[in-house]
Design an enzyme around this catalytic site. Structure first.
Site, PDB file in Angstrom:
ATOM      1  N   THR A 101       3.579  -0.190   6.177  1.00  0.00           N
ATOM      2  CA  THR A 101       3.291  -1.149   4.989  1.00  0.00           C
ATOM      3  C   THR A 101       3.880  -1.348   4.150  1.00  0.00           C
ATOM      4  OG1 THR A 101       0.843  -1.732   6.266  1.00  0.00           O
ATOM      5  CG2 THR A 101       1.586  -2.548   4.702  1.00  0.00           C
ATOM      6  N   LYS A 177       2.763  -7.940   9.479  1.00  0.00           N
ATOM      7  CA  LYS A 177       1.602  -7.415   8.858  1.00  0.00           C
ATOM      8  C   LYS A 177       1.034  -7.212   6.936  1.00  0.00           C
ATOM      9  CE  LYS A 177      -1.066  -3.427   8.736  1.00  0.00           C
ATOM     10  NZ  LYS A 177      -0.260  -2.016   8.065  1.00  0.00           N
ATOM     11  N   LYS A 245      -3.214  -1.019  -2.456  1.00  0.00           N
ATOM     12  CA  LYS A 245      -1.357  -0.745  -2.331  1.00  0.00           C
ATOM     13  C   LYS A 245      -1.220  -2.824  -1.672  1.00  0.00           C
ATOM     14  CE  LYS A 245      -0.398   1.343   1.148  1.00  0.00           C
ATOM     15  NZ  LYS A 245       0.916   0.494   2.183  1.00  0.00           N
TER      16      LYS A 245
END
Length: 311
Positions: A101, A177, A245
């Site tokens: 990601t 995503k 994150k």
């Protein structure tokens, strides 16, 4: 090097929860797989199941397809372009399937860099968790050229239940995503808040789970993560640190687009608070421990709690 679509040599970089499961799923489909991880225990776990492994990405130079299943963009940089990186070692026409990601802007830049090296890239983030990775049932959000999809076909067939083909441009898969991660992070934080409220109201937490999973307020994340809370089991399947994150990526991308993301920002603050309290390496459901500290609620406990400071 000739690239055989039928039986490519495949390298999987990153043998963590997702990478280990994916590598094993590929292996079980009879594919020629070599795992790669700097951690000896991760390599040993793959070898115990009959796989081959190496410590350094540069040792995958003979591979036709390299699947990158690391944590973030910094690790992608290291395994592809670092001192022992693999990109410069690959033969022209090889394929990099980038599954971490990362920011869409980074994915676009990465695609251009690899293209300049005569390498193909599939921008292919994944979703589904460790169990689905192990069973070869991931959801893949992919963008890339028809050639990249052709080279990737045997790998995608083995690792995914669903492959969403989202176009040819690098960055499209990563954009999708990011939308998924916004929702996932918000849903986990909201599930924790809802459970904390129920407990603070004096409701039995098991009853809350039973009622909500049969009501309109349910979500996939509520149904999947709340059992961790009920069992007092915070062994990390997906850690708090991951959503610090990923929601930061949402925030940074929103800033690039001059678009506010206030709900995601609120969820980010809760995950950041959980990390600051020492729960970063615990399961992401441990975000409920922030509410425990703030309101004094009693959470279910179990002997197999993953450790870390008690709230």
């Amino acid at each position: 090097m000739s690239h055989s679509i039928e039986s490519p040599c495949i390298g999987v970089i990153g043998l963590g929860a997702m990478g280990q499961g994916t590598a094993l799923a590929l292996l079980e489909r009879g594919l020629n797989v070599t795992g790669c991880d700097i951690a000896a225990h991760a390599r040993q776990a793959f070898e115990v199941e009959g796989g081959r492994s190496v410590a350094m990405p540069s040792e995958l130079a003979a591979c036709d397809v390299v699947v990158v299943l690391v944590v973030n963009a910094e690790q992608v940089e290291a395994v592809l372009f670092g001192e022992r990186g693999v990109a410069a070692q690959l033969a022209p026409g090889s394929l990099v399937i980038q599954c971490a990601t990362v920011a869409p802007s980074y994915a676009r830049e990465l695609g251009a860099r690899l293209e300049s090296m005569e390498l193909a890239m599939l921008d292919a983030p994944v979703s589904g968790g460790a169990a689905k990775a192990r069973n070869g049932e991931l959801s893949v959000m992919a963008s890339g050229t028809p050639t990249a999809f052709d080279l990737a076909a045997p790998v995608l067939d083995a690792m995914a239940a669903t492959v969403h083909r989202l176009g040819e441009a690098a960055g499209v898969g990563s954009s999708m995503k990011l939308v998924n991660q916004l929702l996932a992070g918000v849903h986990i934080a909201t599930a924790a808040e809802a459970m904390a409220l129920g407990i603070r109201l004096g409701l039995d937490p098991h009853s809350v789970y039973e009622v909500i999973t049969h009501s309109a307020g349910n979500s996939w994340m509520f149904e999947n993560r709340v059992p961790h809370i009920l069992n007092g089991d915070y062994a990390p399947l997906s850690a708090v640190d991951i959503f610090v994150k990923d929601l930061n990526l949402v925030h940074e991308t929103g800033r690039e687009l001059a678009m506010s993301t206030p709900v995601a920002a609120s969820a980010l603050q809760q995950f950041t608070a959980a990390k600051g309290a020492g729960f970063g390496r615990q399961d992401d459901s441990a975000v409920i421990k922030v509410y425990q500290r703030l309101s004094g609620i009693e959470l279910p406990e179990a002997a197999n709690d993953a450790g870390g400071p008690k709230a």
